[in-house]
Write an enzyme that holds these catalytic residues in place. Structure first.
Site, mmCIF file in Angstrom:
data_model
loop_
_atom_site.group_PDB
_atom_site.id
_atom_site.type_symbol
_atom_site.label_atom_id
_atom_site.label_comp_id
_atom_site.label_asym_id
_atom_site.label_seq_id
_atom_site.Cartn_x
_atom_site.Cartn_y
_atom_site.Cartn_z
ATOM 1 C CE1 TYR A 114 48.878 35.758 38.525
ATOM 2 C CE2 TYR A 114 50.826 35.579 40.062
ATOM 3 C CZ TYR A 114 49.917 36.132 39.003
ATOM 4 O OH TYR A 114 50.666 37.198 38.238
ATOM 5 C CE LYS B 117 21.783 51.739 33.795
ATOM 6 N NZ LYS B 117 20.740 52.433 33.408
#
Length: 481
Positions: A118, A173
Site C-alpha cells: 500500500y 459460478k
C-alpha cells in the site's frame, strides 16, 4: 408405498434427519426401509449417541423435491418407537453465509510489507499503469479476474426471479471458476433489466476485469448485450448460457457420433428451445458442418414464411430446416438422428424417441426434469445424455467455462471467437479417449483434472495470431507460465 413425485431423487434435495429410535436389532433397518418405500435414497447412516434403551441416528437421504422431502419425514414419524428430533436441509446449510470469500495473496506482517503493498510504494505501480494502461493486465488482479454478470432475468430455468435470488447461483459460478480453472471470479448482480443500463454498467466496471461472463440474462436481450459489449470492450465477453452450453453439447455430440459411427455432415438434428442456449448450439453445429438442423419452440418448427420474428429467430429461419418442415416437435423428431433439448420437461415420451432414426442420440438437458424421461429414452436411443449429475453422460457447462477463461486470460485475449469454441469442444471430446468411449461415457467427468488444462491449452492455441502480435513477448511468456 408410492412415491409422491415422478422426479428422480438428487443431492439437491438432500436431508439429514436426526431420529431417536428404540434400540433393537432391526431399528436401523426399519428406518432405511421406510425411506426407500417413500421413494428416497439413503446415502449415509451415522450413529451419534445411544443409551441402554435408544439410539440417536443421523439419517442422510436424497429426495426429489420439497414435497417429497416432507413425505419422507412424515413416513419416519409414523414408525413406532421413532422420534424425529431435527430435519436439516443440507443444501441450505451449505449456503449459510455464502460460498466464496476474498483472501489476500500477499502477507502483511509488518510495516515494510505494508509500505510496498500500500502507501507509499503502491504509488509507483499506479504511475506505471497510468503511463501504460496495458500494464494493468500484468500488475493487478485484472490478469486473473472475471466478472460474473447477471440481471436475474433467466436464472437456472427458474425464470425472472431477480438479482437477490440470483446471488446463490452467481456465487456458485464463481466457486467453480476457482475450483476448476484457478480463475478469480466475482458476482456482479445488477438491479436493472434495462439493456442500455446493463451495457453501460458493465462497460464502466470493465477496467478491473480480464473477462466478462454474462449469466442468466433472458433472450433476446442477452444477444444484444453480448454483441454490443464485444464491440465496445477490449476483453473477452462470453455468455455461458450460450457458448458454454454449445461447446459442451458439441463435445458430447462429437463423441456420441464416434460411438454410433455417423459423420456429423450426414445427421439431422432437432433442437427443442430456440432461446439463448438453443441458438448458440445451432450456430456452433452449423459452424462444424452438421447436415441439417430443425429448431423448434412454442410455435413448433421455425420455418420460412413465419412473420413477426425476433432477429435471432429470423436468422434461424434463414439458416436451418432445409426441407421447410412446419409441424410440431413430435413430428420433427421422427426420423431424426439427434434430439437436443434445452427447453422444458416432459415434452416427449419413449414412444416419440422410438420414431427416430436407428442409433439415435438424445440429449435431454432441461433441469431438473428432462424433456423426456431418460429411462424411457434409453429403451429406444443408442445414447442418452442429460444435465443431471445422477445420470450417465452429464453435459455440464463446468466442463467448458473454467478452461475457456483460463486460456483466454493466459493469452491476454481481447475477444472470444468461434475458433476458440471449436477448439474447446475438441479438447473436451478428446479428453475421454477413443479407448474409453461407450454409450454411457461420451464426456469426461466434471472432476477429471485433465479437462480444464486441456481446454485452456486449446483456447490459448486458438487465440494465437493478431491478438498476441501487439503484446510484448515477455508478458505473454509470463502469463502462460
Amino acid at each position: 408405498m408410492t412415491p409422491a413425485t415422478h422426479r428422480l431423487p438428487s443431492a439437491g434435495f438432500s436431508l439429514t434427519i436426526r431420529v431417536s429410535v428404540v434400540a433393537d436389532a432391526s431399528a436401523i433397518g426399519r428406518l432405511t426401509t421406510a425411506v426407500g418405500e417413500a421413494g428416497g435414497i439413503v446415502t449415509a447412516v451415522d450413529v451419534v449417541d445411544s443409551d441402554n434403551l435408544n439410539v440417536v441416528v443421523d439419517l442422510t437421504c436424497d429426495t426429489a423435491d420439497s414435497a417429497h422431502a416432507e413425505l419422507v419425514v412424515a413416513c419416519l414419524e409414523k414408525l413406532d418407537g421413532v422420534d424425529v428430533r431435527k430435519v436439516s436441509d443440507r443444501t441450505f446449510l451449505l449456503h449459510l453465509g455464502g460460498k466464496i470469500e476474498v483472501a489476500p495473496k500477499v502477507a502483511l506482517r509488518n510495516r515494510d510489507e505494508l509500505s510496498r503493498a500500500y502507501t507509499p510504494g503502491v504509488a509507483r505501480v499506479c504511475l506505471a499503469i497510468a503511463e501504460n494502461p496495458d500494464d494493468a493486465r500484468r500488475l493487478t488482479i485484472k490478469r486473473n479476474t472475471v466478472a460474473v454478470v447477471t440481471d436475474g432475468s433467466a436464472v437456472l430455468g427458474l425464470g425472472n426471479i431477480g438479482p437477490y435470488a440470483a446471488m446463490p447461483v452467481m456465487e456458485g459460478k464463481a466457486a467453480l471458476f476457482k475450483r476448476f480453472g484457478g480463475v478469480d471470479a466475482w458476482p456482479v448482480v445488477l438491479d436493472t433489466q434495462n439493456t442500455e443500463e446493463i451495457i453501460a454498467i458493465v462497460k464502466a466496471i470493465a477496467p478491473a476485469y480480464g473477462g466478462i461472463n454474462l449469466e442468466d440474462i433472458a433472450a433476446p436481450r442477452c444477444f444484444e448485450i453480448e454483441e454490443r459489449l464485444r464491440e465496445q470492450l477490449d476483453i473477452p465477453v462470453f455468455h455461458d448460457d450460450q457458448h458454454g452450453t454449445a461447446i459442451c453439447v458439441l463435445a458430447a455430440l462429437t463423441n456420441a457420433l464416434r460411438v454410433v459411427g455417423k459423420p456429423i455432415s450426414k445427421v439431422r438434428v432437432v433442437v427443442s428451445g430456440a432461446g439463448a442456449a438453443g441458438t448458440a448450439i445451432i450456430k456452433l453445429l452449423l459452424r462444424q458442418g452438421v447436415g441439417d438442423v430443425i429448431a423448434t419452440d412454442r410455435p413448433g418448427a421455425l420455418h420460412r414464411g413465419m412473420t413477426g420474428l425476433s432477429g435471432s429467430w429470423q436468422w434461424l429461419v434463414e439458416n436451418t430446416n432445409k426441407a421447410d418442415y412446419r409441424g410440431d416437435l413430435r413430428g420433427a423428431v421422427a426420423g431424426a438422428d439427434v434430439f437436443i433439448g434445452v427447453s422444458a420437461p416432459n415434452l416427449l415420451t419413449g414412444a416419440d424417441i422410438a420414431t427416430m432414426a436407428p442409433d439415435s442420440i438424445v440429449f435431454a438437458l432441461a433441469n431438473p426434469d428432462p424433456e423426456v424421461d431418460p429411462r424411457e429414452a434409453r429403451e429406444h436411443a443408442a445414447i442418452v445424455a442429460t444435465g443431471r449429475s445422477d445420470q450417465p453422460n452429464q453435459i455440464n457447462n463446468v466442463l467448458a467455462f473454467p478452461g475457456v477463461f483460463r486460456g483466454m486470460l493466459d493469452a491476454q485475449a481481447r475477444e472470444f471467437t468461434d475458433a476458440m469454441a471449436l477448439a474447446a469442444a475438441r479438447a473436451i471430446a478428446d479428453t475421454v479417449g477413443e479407448d474409453k468411449l461407450n454409450p454411457t461415457v461420451i464426456v469426461p467427468s466434471v472432476f477429471d483434472a485433465r479437462v480444464a488444462p486441456a481446454v485452456a491449452a486449446a483456447v490459448r492455441a486458438a487465440a494465437k495470431g493478431p491478438q498476441l502480435d501487439s503484446t510484448p513477448d515477455g508478458v505473454v511468456a509470463e502469463a502462460q507460465e
